[in-house]
Design a protein around this motif. Structure first.
Motif, PDB file in Angstrom:
ATOM      1  N   ASP A 328       0.826  -1.214   0.000  1.00 26.86           N
ATOM      2  CA  ASP A 328       0.000   0.000   0.000  1.00 26.86           C
ATOM      3  C   ASP A 328       0.856   1.258   0.000  1.00 26.86           C
ATOM      4  O   ASP A 328       0.493   2.266  -0.619  1.00 26.86           O
ATOM      5  CB  ASP A 328      -0.918  -0.001   1.223  1.00 26.86           C
ATOM      6  N   ASP A 331       2.045   2.127  -3.432  1.00 20.48           N
ATOM      7  CA  ASP A 331       1.029   2.669  -4.335  1.00 20.48           C
ATOM      8  C   ASP A 331       1.091   4.188  -4.407  1.00 20.48           C
ATOM      9  O   ASP A 331       0.712   4.783  -5.425  1.00 20.48           O
ATOM     10  CB  ASP A 331      -0.363   2.229  -3.869  1.00 20.48           C
ATOM     11  N   SER A 514      -7.026  -4.496  -1.351  1.00 21.36           N
ATOM     12  CA  SER A 514      -6.032  -4.070  -0.358  1.00 21.36           C
ATOM     13  C   SER A 514      -6.696  -3.179   0.686  1.00 21.36           C
ATOM     14  O   SER A 514      -7.818  -2.696   0.501  1.00 21.36           O
ATOM     15  CB  SER A 514      -4.893  -3.309  -1.046  1.00 21.36           C
ATOM     16  N   LEU A 516      -5.758  -0.233   1.551  1.00 21.58           N
ATOM     17  CA  LEU A 516      -5.856   1.128   1.033  1.00 21.58           C
ATOM     18  C   LEU A 516      -7.093   1.287   0.154  1.00 21.58           C
ATOM     19  O   LEU A 516      -7.805   2.293   0.262  1.00 21.58           O
ATOM     20  CB  LEU A 516      -4.587   1.463   0.241  1.00 21.58           C
ATOM     21  N   GLN A 517      -7.349   0.301  -0.709  1.00 22.20           N
ATOM     22  CA  GLN A 517      -8.535   0.381  -1.556  1.00 22.20           C
ATOM     23  C   GLN A 517      -9.820   0.329  -0.736  1.00 22.20           C
ATOM     24  O   GLN A 517     -10.800   1.003  -1.068  1.00 22.20           O
ATOM     25  CB  GLN A 517      -8.502  -0.750  -2.584  1.00 22.20           C
TER      26      GLN A 517
END
Length: 562
Positions: A328, A331, A514, A516-517
């Motif tokens: 993450d 990203d 993930s 973060l998503q």
């Protein structure tokens, strides 16, 4: 006094009660989290979505499109100029072979060899004669090198073992492995034969390793004048080698030259305009400015991503007491920005070198071509980033990124097997097959076999002098082809295909994969909802001026009323 009384007194003093204060903190925290989600979601938007979200023009996108166009034009222009340099070098090399190699025919360099002592003397004498007649026989603008007013002489050197007595009939020999070098100099005054110039010259064929004839010729590349470019002056360090290191009765002859490109000392060009040169220099300066602007914008975006990543990491540690995984965190580091920064840096360096070459301050065409070529390659690879804004094209990028770690691990394992076959083929098949003579050629041959190229000649050209080695070569080649084409290559394709199917299913399901998503997916605000627009805050200076103006007007009003 009881606690209820204290609460009443606390509220009576005009201060907020404890429950109200706690509720206010919760609202501030919720607002902070929502703002953080919006900031992260905005960071991962494409330029069109960012335009709808905040109304900002996609300047980086426009700049990248302009940069791709002008860098490609620059590369084509430099490539055409460099092509004239390469052509001039190659044609001069071919000219020298026809001038100084006796009875030379195009394409016969691999079989050009001598087998008799008299032929060796004749060829050396022919080189000396041709060197003396150069100005009268050449159709080019070649000339001898001068050191002041004195011509640089031709060097004739032979290398041989210091002492040795060899009797193949008795199978006896005595040799001193120390190598001696004997050199003689010949001035290009007038054409003479070897015996006239060096009557006592003798080659020690029994101990001879090589004979080298070296001289320097100068030339000017005039073809660039037609394209409004100043010609370069060339120094050709010509070397003709008679190679007898194998002592097999076959002396191989080769001609090669090292080229040095220099700025001409004095020049004058009439009947041509220098506008093209100035236009090219201005165009290169425009590219440098464009790349510096792109580099600055991408660096700023990278720093913003790092700052946002630190803010998100701090939030996760303070609210959920767990670290953010590296996947993450990475990203936030946009790989496309890194690619653009690298390409801009290479293009800036290459453009500076190109300007130096055009102004004749430098002549390093190879270094400049590496920087410009690599920079242009990265710029065009960066176009894939904008293709990824479309879902149907984005799956390729996602597949490559997801499969990359597994591909690296797979290649490491397959590379070990590949190296083992390289070493085995070099040692066993090297004496019997020309494609296995060196490790480099073995690697190239095996890589060609993996791609199905040149397969039949590899089997056919195997010498059958040793039946055992011939049988081993069949087992070796069949196992290599079967293992790499039918197993390893198929597994590699399967690895990519499985990753593609996984990414495709994830896109169809739409579920975040993930942390973060998942964090971003909570924010349902659309780009055109208006919540992403920043509130424009006037500066402190403006606030002070406005407040002072209002206070002055208020005082004037009170004074007039009084």
């Amino acid at each position: 006094m009881e606690s209820s009384d204290i609460s009443v007194v606390y509220e009576g003093n005009g201060l907020p009660s404890w429950p109200d204060h706690q509720q206010e903190q919760q609202e501030e925290e919720v607002e902070y989290v929502e703002n953080l989600r919006r900031k992260i979601k905005y960071y991962f938007m494409n330029p069109c979505e960012k335009y709808h979200a905040r109304g900002r023009k996609p300047w980086k996108l426009v700049l990248q499109i302009i940069k791709i166009a002008i860098i490609t034009i620059q590369l084509v222009s430099f490539g055409l100029s460099n092509q004239m340099v390469v052509t001039f070098k190659e044609e001069n090399l071919m000219t020298f072979k026809h001038l100084f190699l006796k009875d030379y025919v195009d394409g016969s360099m691999d079989t050009y060899a001598l087998y008799r002592q008299t032929d060796v003397y004749d060829h050396i004498s022919y080189i000396i004669k041709q060197y003396g007649l150069l100005r009268n026989i050449t159709v080019g603008n070649h000339a001898y090198e001068k050191n002041g007013n004195i011509y640089t002489p031709m060097s004739l050197c032979q290398e041989y073992y210091r002492n040795g007595t060899i009797y193949p009939g008795n199978e006896t020999f005595e040799i001193d492995a120390q190598v001696e070098r004997e050199c003689l100099e010949i001035l290009p005054m007038y054409p003479q034969s070897l015996m006239e110039v060096l009557p006592n010259f003798e080659l020690h064929f029994k101990r001879l390793l090589s004979v080298k004839v070296m001289f320097v010729l100068k030339a000017i590349n005039l073809q660039t004048v037609r394209y409004r470019e100043l010609p370069d002056c060339y120094d050709f360090n010509v070397m003709i080698i008679f190679n007898n290191q194998a002592h097999s009765g076959r002396i191989k002859v080769d001609l090669d030259n090292d080229v040095e490109i220099n700025e001409c000392r004095d020049w004058k060009v009439t009947g041509a305009s220098a506008k093209n040169v100035y236009f090219s220099l201005l165009f290169d300066c425009l590219i440098i400015i464009t790349c510096i602007t792109s580099l600055t914008l991408c660096t700023r975006s990278m720093l913003s991503g790092i700052q946002l990543q630190l803010e998100y990491t701090l939030y996760c540690r303070s609210h959920s007491s767990k670290d953010v995984p590296w996947s993450d965190r990475l990203d936030f580091l946009n790989g496309w920005y890194i690619l653009i920064i690298v390409s801009d840096t290479l293009t800036i360096i290459g453009s500076i070198l190109k300007i130096e070459i055009q102004t004749k301050a430098l002549t390093s065409y190879d270094v400049c071509s590496i920087f410009l070529g690599t920079g242009t390659m990265f710029v065009w690879i960066g176009v894939i980033r904008y293709m990824g804004y479309f879902k149907k094209y984005n799956i390729l990028i996602l597949t490559l990124r997801a499969a990359f770690p597994n591909v690296i691990r797979f290649i490491c394992c397959a590379g070990i097997i590949y190296l083992s076959y390289c070493f085995c083929g070099w040692i066993v098949l090297g004496p019997y097959h020309e494609k296995f003579r060196t490790l480099n050629t073995v690697s190239e041959c095996l890589f060609s076999l993996i791609n199905g190229d040149d397969m039949f000649p590899t089997f056919k050209n195997m010498q059958q002098k040793s039946q055992l080695v011939w049988v081993f070569s069949r087992i070796y080649l069949y196992t290599f082809v079967s293992l790499f084409i039918y197993m390893i290559l198929s597994l590699f394709i399967t690895l990519i295909t499985n990753t593609y199917d996984t990414i495709k299913q994830q896109q169809q399901s739409g579920n975040p994969t993930s942390e973060l998503q998942k964090f971003i997916s909570v924010c349902k605000d659309l780009p055109n909802s208006g919540v992403y627009r920043l509130k424009e805050k006037p500066s402190c200076f403006l606030n002070c001026c406005v407040s002072r103006c209002k206070a002055y007007q208020e005082r004037e009003r009170l004074t007039s009323e009084a």
